[in-house]
Design a protein around this motif. Structure first.
Motif, PDB file in Angstrom:
ATOM      1  N   PRO A 183       0.837  -1.211   0.000  1.00 32.15           N
ATOM      2  CA  PRO A 183       0.000   0.000   0.000  1.00 32.15           C
ATOM      3  C   PRO A 183       0.868   1.256   0.000  1.00 32.15           C
ATOM      4  O   PRO A 183       1.872   1.334   0.711  1.00 32.15           O
ATOM      5  CB  PRO A 183      -0.808  -0.124   1.301  1.00 32.15           C
ATOM      6  N   ALA A 184       0.467   2.221  -0.808  1.00 30.20           N
ATOM      7  CA  ALA A 184       1.279   3.424  -0.986  1.00 30.20           C
ATOM      8  C   ALA A 184       0.387   4.652  -1.101  1.00 30.20           C
ATOM      9  O   ALA A 184      -0.832   4.552  -1.245  1.00 30.20           O
ATOM     10  CB  ALA A 184       2.151   3.284  -2.238  1.00 30.20           C
ATOM     11  N   SER A 185       1.030   5.807  -1.056  1.00 27.70           N
ATOM     12  CA  SER A 185       0.346   7.083  -1.225  1.00 27.70           C
ATOM     13  C   SER A 185       1.005   7.843  -2.363  1.00 27.70           C
ATOM     14  O   SER A 185       2.215   7.767  -2.552  1.00 27.70           O
ATOM     15  CB  SER A 185       0.426   7.918   0.051  1.00 27.70           C
ATOM     16  N   MET A 186       0.174   8.576  -3.078  1.00 24.97           N
ATOM     17  CA  MET A 186       0.632   9.421  -4.179  1.00 24.97           C
ATOM     18  C   MET A 186       0.147  10.838  -3.865  1.00 24.97           C
ATOM     19  O   MET A 186      -1.047  11.085  -3.792  1.00 24.97           O
ATOM     20  CB  MET A 186       0.016   8.919  -5.491  1.00 24.97           C
ATOM     21  N   ASN A 187       1.081  11.736  -3.626  1.00 27.89           N
ATOM     22  CA  ASN A 187       0.766  13.143  -3.374  1.00 27.89           C
ATOM     23  C   ASN A 187       1.172  13.945  -4.592  1.00 27.89           C
ATOM     24  O   ASN A 187       2.261  13.750  -5.127  1.00 27.89           O
ATOM     25  CB  ASN A 187       1.545  13.644  -2.151  1.00 27.89           C
ATOM     26  N   PHE A 188       0.300  14.857  -5.017  1.00 24.84           N
ATOM     27  CA  PHE A 188       0.620  15.628  -6.211  1.00 24.84           C
ATOM     28  C   PHE A 188       0.106  17.058  -6.097  1.00 24.84           C
ATOM     29  O   PHE A 188      -0.813  17.353  -5.343  1.00 24.84           O
ATOM     30  CB  PHE A 188       0.059  14.954  -7.465  1.00 24.84           C
TER      31      PHE A 188
END
Length: 189
Positions: free
Chosen positions: A83-88
């Motif tokens: 599980p990961a997070s993508m911040n943009f």
């Protein structure tokens, strides 16, 4: 001796990249898509509305502020190995998106667990982007002494780069190279 001749005659990754940029920009083709209906050239207000609509659907939320900047968060529970997070968040020029900075990290990262660090995450993000952006040219791996390993894809005016940011984060970036050139020309660089 033959190996040296073959090695010298092949283009380096940087040469391939430079030739590809020249060819793609000369094609005059516009490739503006980023993700989630967001695109290069999108008006700033439209970007905020798009994120708000996706927030109401539970797809996006306020970001984790992983780099000291305001971000939008998209959770990746199954797309990567863990599980990961993508911040943009985009950069705007004349109130339109010309660059999108994207940061990935595994949610369970801790310093003693190297399998959740940026080194393994880099390969996972590159694999994900190869799926998401399978049309057009392939990613080119460029090894640079200062920047480390950088994966780059150029289609028309759009350049995508992926590289290790630090021990935890991977940074991907979408750039409209035509706007980038105008900014550099304006600033005399």
């Amino acid at each position: 001796m033959l190996c040296m001749l073959i090695g010298c005659s092949e283009d380096s990754a940087m040469d391939k990249y430079n030739k590809l940029v020249k060819k793609e920009l000369a094609s005059k083709q516009r490739v503006d898509s980023i993700f989630f209906g967001i695109h290069l050239g999108m008006a700033q207000q439209r970007f905020f509305m798009q994120c708000w609509e996706m927030n109401k659907k539970g797809l996006l939320t306020d970001g984790n502020d992983v780099t000291g900047n305001m971000t939008v968060l998209y959770k990746l529970p199954k797309e990567l190995k863990y599980p990961a997070s993508m911040n943009f968040y985009p950069d705007f020029q004349d109130s339109t998106i010309w660059k999108m900075r994207v940061y990935f990290h595994y949610d369970g990262w801790v310093p003693w667990n190297k399998s959740l660090g940026a080194d393994s995450l880099l390969q996972d993000v590159v694999g994900l982007y190869k799926k998401w952006y399978s049309e057009g040219n392939s990613f080119i791996r460029v090894d640079d002494e200062k920047r480390g390993t950088v994966y780059v894809k150029v289609d028309g005016n759009r350049r995508i780069t992926i590289k290790k940011y630090d021990d935890v984060l991977i940074r991907a970036e979408f750039v409209d190279m035509l706007v980038e050139k105008k900014i550099k020309d304006k600033n005399g660089k």
